[in-house]
Design an enzyme around this catalytic site. Sequence first.
Site, PDB file in Angstrom:
ATOM      1  N   LYS A 114       3.262   2.518  -7.756  1.00 35.59           N
ATOM      2  CA  LYS A 114       3.986   2.088  -6.382  1.00 35.59           C
ATOM      3  C   LYS A 114       5.393   2.694  -6.225  1.00 35.59           C
ATOM      4  O   LYS A 114       5.595   3.178  -5.178  1.00 35.59           O
ATOM      5  CB  LYS A 114       3.875   0.533  -6.426  1.00 35.59           C
ATOM      6  CG  LYS A 114       2.818   0.049  -6.109  1.00 35.59           C
ATOM      7  CD  LYS A 114       2.979  -1.713  -5.564  1.00 35.59           C
ATOM      8  CE  LYS A 114       1.632  -2.350  -5.474  1.00 35.59           C
ATOM      9  NZ  LYS A 114       1.947  -3.640  -5.085  1.00 35.59           N
ATOM     10  N   LYS A 196     -10.749   3.284  -5.665  1.00 35.25           N
ATOM     11  CA  LYS A 196     -11.066   1.823  -5.073  1.00 35.25           C
ATOM     12  C   LYS A 196     -11.042   1.567  -3.656  1.00 35.25           C
ATOM     13  O   LYS A 196      -9.902   2.133  -2.988  1.00 35.25           O
ATOM     14  CB  LYS A 196      -9.952   0.805  -5.839  1.00 35.25           C
ATOM     15  CG  LYS A 196     -10.200  -0.646  -5.876  1.00 35.25           C
ATOM     16  CD  LYS A 196      -9.161  -1.316  -6.698  1.00 35.25           C
ATOM     17  CE  LYS A 196      -8.872  -2.656  -6.240  1.00 35.25           C
ATOM     18  NZ  LYS A 196      -7.964  -3.386  -6.865  1.00 35.25           N
ATOM     19  N   LYS A 199      -7.082  -1.640   1.321  1.00 40.32           N
ATOM     20  CA  LYS A 199      -6.862  -2.024   2.627  1.00 40.32           C
ATOM     21  C   LYS A 199      -5.788  -1.338   3.380  1.00 40.32           C
ATOM     22  O   LYS A 199      -5.434  -1.236   4.409  1.00 40.32           O
ATOM     23  CB  LYS A 199      -6.467  -3.569   2.905  1.00 40.32           C
ATOM     24  CG  LYS A 199      -5.379  -4.201   2.019  1.00 40.32           C
ATOM     25  CD  LYS A 199      -5.600  -5.648   1.847  1.00 40.32           C
ATOM     26  CE  LYS A 199      -4.424  -6.170   0.926  1.00 40.32           C
ATOM     27  NZ  LYS A 199      -4.554  -7.540   0.507  1.00 40.32           N
TER      28      LYS A 199
END
Length: 334
Positions: A114, A196, A199
């Site tokens: 991240k 994966k 969203k």
Amino acid sequence: MEKRKIAYSAIQPSGTFTIGNYFGALKNWVKLQDDFDCLFCIANLHAITVPQVAAELRKRTYESYALLLATGINPEESLVYVQSEVPAHSELCWLLNCTTYMGELSRMTQYKDKSQRQGKNIRVGLFDYPVLMAADILLYQANIVPVGEDQKQHVELCRDIAERFNNTYGNTFTLPEPYFGLAGKKINSLQTPTKKMSKSDDNVNSYVSLLDNKDTIIRKFKRAVTDSDNRIIYDRENKPGISNLIEIYSCVTDKDNDQIEKEFEGVGYGDFKLAVGESVANHLEDLQIRYKEFLADKSYLDKMMKQGAETAQSVAYRTLSKARRRLGIIEIKK
Ligand code: TRP
């Protein structure tokens, strides 16, 4: 009666939930209620480790809560609450910060990913995120933490922190274990089926939101990326697209891969995609109706959130108070 083990899990109220979240986690949480005393938390303090728009975060907190109820989590049976309503989470996080090493947090792969993606101005909160997560779990003396593979490292860190605290200050926390017992399926992106489903993907065709309408769902499945050999066979390596669709169909129908291969023998990709799309849309229909009902009844949601928060506060406070005393933090009697 034998005391049931405690299961603790949480979701962040960020973005729309996808069928990946649902089949990978939420659907299994419902079943956990049969075997464990369950706590489910809407982790809004975790959500602000990356920038959020206030009005949206507020809205999504309600939406997430309504969604948990719509999936079949029973707030009278399980403890369902919003993280920020229990200030003990933030406080225990601080106490645990003073037991956690920089090196440990630097090794977290999610943080590395991240922060790399964010580039400049990485927030301290993002770095500290696993400690807040440890506080969540430890406050409730949870035995098991049902999570996806991506959170396993965080649960292991939580265990290390708890163990170190116990050894240094005296036994305070139950050591939790990650739990994959009812391991949900890992649902991949419809556009990049080796990745994966997420969203936060820029391409909306890569995921199916739990709230997409029937036409949208079917359209997204029709556009799903597949190979060109036109055989419906499960082979993750060579046919990731088709395998992902088989996986999704299996989540909906509870059929295994062999059964599905037989069912679609000789069927073309177009018809198969349509069948998967329709099955998903039908499966989600009831959930969407319940979701809309819950969301429309804000006073019921407020009532349940309040009830959940009050119970959670009293459980959490017991552990927090113990941790404070162990550390020598005074508590002036009221
Ligand atoms: N970090 C988890 C996720 O993003 C959410 C989470 C927060 C969590 N606190 C938790 C999961 C405690 C399990 C237990 O998926």
